[in-house]
Design an enzyme around this catalytic site. Structure first.
Site, PDB file in Angstrom:
ATOM      1  N   SER A 141      33.137  67.352 -18.907  1.00 59.85           N
ATOM      2  CA  SER A 141      34.427  66.893 -19.429  1.00 59.85           C
ATOM      3  C   SER A 141      35.566  67.633 -18.750  1.00 59.85           C
ATOM      4  CB  SER A 141      34.495  67.136 -20.931  1.00 59.85           C
ATOM      5  OG  SER A 141      34.832  68.485 -21.164  1.00 59.85           O
ATOM      6  N   LYS A 142      36.760  67.137 -19.025  1.00 59.50           N
ATOM      7  CA  LYS A 142      37.944  67.726 -18.397  1.00 59.50           C
ATOM      8  C   LYS A 142      38.092  69.196 -18.791  1.00 59.50           C
ATOM      9  CE  LYS A 142      40.238  63.383 -17.896  1.00 59.50           C
ATOM     10  NZ  LYS A 142      41.417  62.616 -17.701  1.00 59.50           N
ATOM     11  N   ARG A 143      37.604  69.551 -19.958  1.00 56.14           N
ATOM     12  CA  ARG A 143      37.759  70.929 -20.425  1.00 56.14           C
ATOM     13  C   ARG A 143      36.703  71.884 -19.864  1.00 56.14           C
ATOM     14  NH1 ARG A 143      39.947  67.821 -23.691  1.00 56.14           N
ATOM     15  NH2 ARG A 143      37.949  66.923 -24.205  1.00 56.14           N
TER      16      ARG A 143
END
Ligand code: GLU
Length: 513
Positions: A268-270
Site C-alpha cells: 500500500s501507499k503507506r
C-alpha cells in the site's frame, strides 16, 4: 477471444486522486510494452469523473512519472490524438447520451432514494439476515425508482428538480462470462452483482459507464489493469452486451497484485514509509500537506533499473536473463508470461537492479552524472583522472552517489580516518616499517600497479612480515579505511607524492590524535 494482434490500442487510465504508486506504474509499463511490441498505440486517459477525490498536481505527477520512466504516451491530454479529449471531465456531454440509450433500452432506470432511505433498506435487510445488502434485482422493487414509480412520475420528479441517479438494471440469474488473458474463463452470476450507479445527477458518469464508453469510443483492443478491477469486469462485459458492442469488446487482462515484502497483503501507499523504501516513482508532496513521500528518482535510482525491476513484478521472460533495457523488454514482453499470483516487492533486489544497470554504464556516462552531483571535482582534477577513479570504484557502487563516497579519498583532499579501522589495525610498532616501505614505493620509477605490487611483496619477504600487519596500515594511511578496491591500483591512481604525503600525515595525525 480475439487473438489477432494488429492495430493494438491500449490505455493507461489513472484517476488523479494522488501520486501514482508503483503498482500503477507497473500497469502503465505493461500497457506500454504490449503496445510497443505490437506496433500499437499507448494512450493515457485521465479518469477524473469523481470530483470529490480530485487532487491538484496529481495529473502532472502522473505525466512526469511516465516521462521519467520513458513510458511516453502516444495519445493523451498533453499530446492530443484523434480520439480525444483524453480527460473524462472534458467528455461530460458524451456520457449522457449513452446513459439515455441504456434508459431507452430498459437496461437502466432512474432512482431517487435519499441516503436515509438507502440506509433504512440496508438496515432492514441486515435485520433479516442478509450480510451485505445491496441495491439489486430484489431490493429495487421496494425503492423509489422509475421501475416502481413509472416513467411519467419519474420524469415529473426530475423536472421538478429532485435529485436522482441512473442505475444499471442487472437481470436476475444470468451467467456473465469472459475469457481473461491471464486468469482464463471468469464466470459470475448476475445475482451477485448490484445495480451500480452509472450516472449521477451532477451530470457526471461514474467510473463504470465512463470507462466502458471511452474504451469503446477510443477503440481500445486490450484492457490491461490491476487485479482490483476484476470484480468490476463482469459489469463492464454486461454493459458491452447492453450497448450491442460485444464484438468490439476488448480482451481483458487483470494483472496480479504487488504484495508487501513482509506479509501477504497488497503493497500500500503507506508501506513505503513504514518499511523504509519508496513506493512512488518521484517525490510527492500534496499541496495541503508538509509531509514528503519519497520517490525512486530522488533516491538515486536509474529509471531503467526501476522499470526493469517493475517488469519482473508479475512477468518473467522464461529464461535466466534478468537485466533488460526498455527496448529488450519491448521485444521480450508477452502477456502469456504474466502470472496469476501476486509478486512480493523486494527492496534489496531493486537495489541490485540499480547496481547491475550502473555496471552497464560507461565510465564517461557516470562522469556526466557524478559531476552533476558535485561539480567541484572537475575544478580540482582532470577528466582522465576522474575516469580512472570511476573505473576503480564502479564495482562497489549501487548508486551514482556511491562513486563519490567510495572514491572520496581520490576526489576530496581531506581524508577521515575511520576510528574502528584504526583501533583494530593501526599498530604503532609497525610504523618504522610503514615509513621505510613508503620510501621504497616512492622510489619506484614507473609508479604502476604491477611494480607497486612487486616492491610491496619484496619488502614483506625481506623483512619476514605478514600481509595482515602492514597492508591494513597502508590502506588506513592512504584511504582512511580498511575496505576498498585494489590497493595497488589505488596507489597508482593516487600517485606517489600523494601517497607519501598521506602516509606521513597519517603517522603524525594518528599518533597525536
Ligand atoms: N480509473 C481506474 C484507476 O484509477 C482505471 C481502471 C481501469 O483501467 O479500468 O485505476
Amino acid at each position: 477471444m480475439n487473438e489477432e494482434i494488429s492495430n493494438i490500442r491500449v490505455r493507461f487510465a489513472p484517476s488523479p486522486t494522488g501520486p501514482l504508486h508503483i503498482g500503477g506504474v507497473r500497469t502503465a509499463l505493461y500497457n506500454f510494452l504490449f503496445a510497443r511490441k505490437h506496433k500499437g498505440t499507448f494512450i493515457l486517459r485521465i479518469e477524473d469523473t469523481d470530483q470529490k477525490r480530485f487532487v491538484p498536481g496529481a495529473e502532472k505527477y502522473i505525466l512526469d512519472a511516465l516521462n521519467w520512466c520513458g513510458l511516453t504516451p502516444d495519445e493523451g491530454p498533453d499530446m492530443g490524438g484523434e480520439k480525444g479529449p483524453y480527460r473524462q471531465s472534458e467528455r461530460k456531454e458524451i456520457y449522457l447520451s449513452f446513459a439515455q440509450q441504456l434508459l431507452e433500452s430498459e437496461h437502466a432506470y432512474y432512482a431517487f432514494d435519499t441516503p436515509e432511505e438507502l440506509d433504512e433498506m440496508r438496515n432492514k435487510m441486515k435485520a433479516s439476515g442478509v450480510l451485505s445488502p445491496t441495491y439489486n434485482s430484489i431490493t429495487r422493487s421496494s425503492m423509489q425508482n422509475s421501475l416502481t414509480l413509472g416513467m411519467d412520475e419519474a420524469r415529473k420528479r426530475i423536472d421538478s428538480g429532485d435529485s436522482y441517479v441512473i442505475r444499471i438494471k442487472m437481470p436476475r440469474n444470468q451467467e456473465i462470462k469472459f475469457n481473461d488473458k491471464i486468469r482464463g474463463w471468469v464466470s459470475v452470476n448476475t445475482n451477485h452483482i448490484d445495480d451500480k450507479v452509472i450516472y449521477k445527477s451532477d451530470g457526471m458518469p461514474t467510473y463504470h459507464l465512463a470507462n466502458v464508453v471511452d474504451d469503446y469510443l477510443m477503440e481500445i483492443t486490450h484492457v490491461i489493469r490491476g487485479e482490483e478491477w476484476l470484480p468490476s469486469a463482469p459489469l463492464h462485459v454486461f454493459l458491452y452486451q447492453c450497448f450491442g458492442w460485444s464484438s468490439k469488446m476488448p480482451v481483458f487482462s487483470h494483472l496480479p497484485l504487488i504484495l508487501k515484502p513482509d506479509g501477504n497483503g497488497k503493497l500500500s501507499k503507506r508501506d513505503g514509509d513504514r518499511l523504509g523504501f519508496p513506493v512512488f516513482p518521484l517525490n510527492w508532496r500534496a499541496s495541503d500537506q508538509n509531509e514528503i513521500f519519497s520517490g525512486y528518482k530522488e533516491q538515486g535510482f536509474y529509471p531503467e533499473a526501476f522499470v526493469n525491476m517493475l517488469a519482473f513484478l508479475g512477468w518473467n521472460p522464461g529464461t535466466e536473463q534478468e537485466i533488460f533495457s526498455l527496448s529488450d523488454l519491448i521485444s521480450e514482453f508477452s502477456l502469456d508470461r504474466v502470472g496469476k499470483s501476486g509478486s512480493k516487492y523486494d527492496y534489496e533486489k531493486t537495489k541490485w537492479f540499480n547496481q547491475q544497470h550502473l555496471r552497464l554504464k560507461s565510465d564517461s556516462e557516470i562522469f556526466e552524472t557524478i559531476t552533476e552531483l558535485d561539480n567541484s571535482i572537475v575544478e580540482k582534477f582532470s577528466r582522465e583522472y576522474i575516469l580512472q577513479v570511476i573505473s576503480l570504484v564502479k564495482e562497489r557502487a549501487i548508486f551514482d552517489l556511491d562513486i563519490l563516497k567510495e572514491g572520496s579519498c581520490f576526489l576530496f583532499n581531506e581524508i577521515n580516518f575511520d576510528d574502528s579501522a584504526v583501533n583494530k589495525k593501526w599498530n604503532p610498532a609497525f610504523i618504522p616499517h610503514l615509513k621505510s616501505l613508503s620510501d621504497k614505493l616512492f622510489a619506484i620509477n614507473e609508479f604502476a600497479e604491477k611494480n607497486i605490487e612487486r616492491v610491496f611483496h619484496d619488502y614483506l619477504q625481506q623483512h619476514n612480515l605478514g600481509l595482515g600487519k602492514i597492508m591494513p596500515m597502508l590502506r588506513i594511511a592512504t584511504t582512511g579505511r580498511l575496505a576498498g578496491p585494489s590497493m595497488f591500483r589505488s596507489l597508482e591512481i593516487m600517485g606517489k607524492e600523494k601517497m607519501l604525503n598521506r602516509i606521513t600525515e597519517a603517522i603524525d595525525t594518528i599518533k597525536n590524535g
